[in-house]
Design a protein around this motif. Structure first.
Motif, PDB file in Angstrom:
ATOM      1  N   PHE A 181      -1.878   1.736   8.404  1.00  0.00           N
ATOM      2  CA  PHE A 181      -2.693   0.525   8.303  1.00  0.00           C
ATOM      3  C   PHE A 181      -2.005  -0.674   8.947  1.00  0.00           C
ATOM      4  CE2 PHE A 181      -3.742  -3.394   5.938  1.00  0.00           C
ATOM      5  CZ  PHE A 181      -5.039  -3.525   6.392  1.00  0.00           C
ATOM      6  N   PHE A 182      -0.696  -0.812   8.682  1.00  0.00           N
ATOM      7  CA  PHE A 182      -0.011  -1.997   9.197  1.00  0.00           C
ATOM      8  C   PHE A 182       0.148  -1.949  10.718  1.00  0.00           C
ATOM      9  CE2 PHE A 182       1.016  -2.074   4.701  1.00  0.00           C
ATOM     10  CZ  PHE A 182       0.604  -3.365   4.412  1.00  0.00           C
ATOM     11  N   TRP A 197      -2.067  -0.490  12.703  1.00  0.00           N
ATOM     12  CA  TRP A 197      -3.418  -0.789  13.202  1.00  0.00           C
ATOM     13  C   TRP A 197      -3.686  -2.297  13.154  1.00  0.00           C
ATOM     14  CZ3 TRP A 197      -7.144   1.695  15.763  1.00  0.00           C
ATOM     15  CH2 TRP A 197      -8.423   1.148  15.769  1.00  0.00           C
ATOM     16  N   PHE A 232      -2.161  -4.111  15.908  1.00  0.00           N
ATOM     17  CA  PHE A 232      -2.846  -3.915  17.198  1.00  0.00           C
ATOM     18  C   PHE A 232      -4.218  -4.604  17.202  1.00  0.00           C
ATOM     19  CE2 PHE A 232      -0.242   0.072  17.583  1.00  0.00           C
ATOM     20  CZ  PHE A 232       0.391  -0.261  18.761  1.00  0.00           C
ATOM     21  N   ARG A 292      -3.472   5.693   0.982  1.00  0.00           N
ATOM     22  CA  ARG A 292      -2.678   4.778   0.153  1.00  0.00           C
ATOM     23  C   ARG A 292      -3.351   4.604  -1.218  1.00  0.00           C
ATOM     24  NH1 ARG A 292      -2.813  -0.535   3.115  1.00  0.00           N
ATOM     25  NH2 ARG A 292      -4.967   0.101   3.388  1.00  0.00           N
ATOM     26  N   ILE A 305      -8.573   0.077   7.415  1.00  0.00           N
ATOM     27  CA  ILE A 305      -9.167   0.217   8.741  1.00  0.00           C
ATOM     28  C   ILE A 305     -10.687   0.368   8.585  1.00  0.00           C
ATOM     29  CG2 ILE A 305      -9.235   1.677  10.815  1.00  0.00           C
ATOM     30  CD1 ILE A 305      -6.272   2.314  10.305  1.00  0.00           C
ATOM     31  N   TYR A 325      -4.496   8.380   7.510  1.00  0.00           N
ATOM     32  CA  TYR A 325      -3.435   7.397   7.741  1.00  0.00           C
ATOM     33  C   TYR A 325      -2.922   6.856   6.401  1.00  0.00           C
ATOM     34  CZ  TYR A 325      -6.611   3.445   6.743  1.00  0.00           C
ATOM     35  OH  TYR A 325      -7.466   2.556   6.137  1.00  0.00           O
ATOM     36  N   CYS A 326      -1.677   6.356   6.424  1.00  0.00           N
ATOM     37  CA  CYS A 326      -1.134   5.701   5.235  1.00  0.00           C
ATOM     38  C   CYS A 326      -0.696   4.296   5.651  1.00  0.00           C
ATOM     39  CB  CYS A 326      -0.003   6.511   4.629  1.00  0.00           C
ATOM     40  SG  CYS A 326       1.366   6.804   5.739  1.00  0.00           S
ATOM     41  N   ARG A 327       0.374   3.761   5.054  1.00  0.00           N
ATOM     42  CA  ARG A 327       0.823   2.414   5.472  1.00  0.00           C
ATOM     43  C   ARG A 327       1.344   2.473   6.895  1.00  0.00           C
ATOM     44  NH1 ARG A 327       4.627   1.472   0.518  1.00  0.00           N
ATOM     45  NH2 ARG A 327       3.041   1.396  -1.079  1.00  0.00           N
TER      46      ARG A 327
END
Lengths: 200, 127
Positions: free
Chosen positions: A13-14, A16, A19, B73, B83, B122-124
């Protein structure tokens, strides 16, 4: 499970967000406590009575205690969860920090390190302490009440808290990212404590 | 004779330029990958999935193709930001050893029966 096209986005997440911050969304936003805020009032239950009581200089013989009962004016409080990979990775840094705090002539009597397992059960905390040979006290925040009051911080997050003479617990510093350099963190803690100790 | 020598020299220059470009290109690409990328790549190969980059994923969004994206997460982190169009299904370290039946059911419920669809987790971040 038979799914053929499974992908992993390793930036997470971080990554993404860095970006394409426009392509994110949130459900709600809770205020995270920071510098100057009051650390939430809480009662913690002793899991290792004698050693924890001696390290934290707690006079009362009760099984539970409030942060204000701790006989040191500054606390470095780590909020973690034993199932969080980043928290497991960061244990070595906290162990090094604990060692450096104890070895510091100036800080050893003023700052004590403790960790609170957000959502951790007592037996989980005990197992985590044993598995990772953690020397500092660990406590369970089973219903995540402290964690929620802190504003659901990303784990692990740690706080330098000043227990003021009137019992108020003022946050002096928040560490959210990976601790790259324990010595620099010790210097930061040293300068913050030194400033607070200056006659006003 | 002069013309032949000139052509021969020109012919030699092209492969040299090509090699220089390849070396430079490789160096630039190698520098773009962060330190953890190789580890993530190794894990992916070992566990039988592929990695997707941010730009590939952006292209996938823009293509309009259907895909399922899952944020592993904890839910409170998901609620604070995730996202676009992601679904929340928390996974922790224990799930790597054994995926409990309730979580397995939740995952199947989320993914449905199309085994050929694109699924992104996805994760962090692994950094």
């Amino acid at each position: 499970m038979g799914y053929q096209n499974v992908l992993r986005f390793p930036d997470g997440f971080f990554g993404w967000k860095s970006f394409f911050s426009d392509n994110t969304q949130s459900v709600d936003t809770i205020k995270k406590l920071g510098i100057g805020d009051v650390f939430p009032s809480c009662r913690l239950v002793m899991l290792y009575d004698e050693t924890d009581r001696a390290y934290l200089k707690i006079q009362s013989l009760q099984k539970s205690f409030a942060l204000e009962d701790i006989g040191n004016p500054y606390l470095y409080i780590v909020i973690y969860n034993e199932k969080c990979l980043a928290c497991v990775d960061e244990v070595q840094s906290f162990k090094a920090l604990y060692k450096s705090l104890n070895e510091s002539l100036y800080l050893s009597d003023k700052v004590k390190l403790l960790a609170i397992g957000a959502g951790s059960k007592k037996r989980g905390v005990i197992a985590f302490k044993k598995e990772n040979a953690i020397p500092y006290p660990l406590f369970a925040d089973e219903n995540r009440s402290i964690f929620y009051c802190l504003g659901n911080p990303v784990l692990p997050t740690s706080y330098l808290v000043h227990i003021q003479p009137d019992g108020r617990r003022q946050i002096l510093f928040v560490q959210q990212d990976h601790i790259n350099n324990v010595e620099m963190l010790i210097q930061k803690i040293y300068s913050l404590v030194k400033d607070m100790e200056l006659p006003k | 004779m002069q013309i032949t020598t000139f052509s021969f020299k020109r012919l030699l220059i092209y492969p040299v330029i090509l090699i220089i470009l390849l070396v430079l290109g490789f160096t630039v690409t190698a520098e773009k990958q962060p330190a953890w990328f190789q580890q993530a790549q190794d894990e992916a190969e070992q566990d039988g999935y592929k990695l997707i980059t941010a730009h590939e994923m952006k292209a996938l969004y823009e293509s309009g193709e259907n895909f399922t994206i899952i944020d592993v997460r904890p839910e409170y982190e998901f609620r604070e930001g995730h996202i676009l169009h992601a679904n929340s299904l928390e996974f922790d370290l224990g799930d790597k050893l054994e995926l409990k039946s309730d979580k397995q059911a939740a995952l199947i419920g989320l993914l449905g029966s199309d085994k050929k669809q694109t699924i992104i987790f996805y994760c962090r971040s692994v950094a």
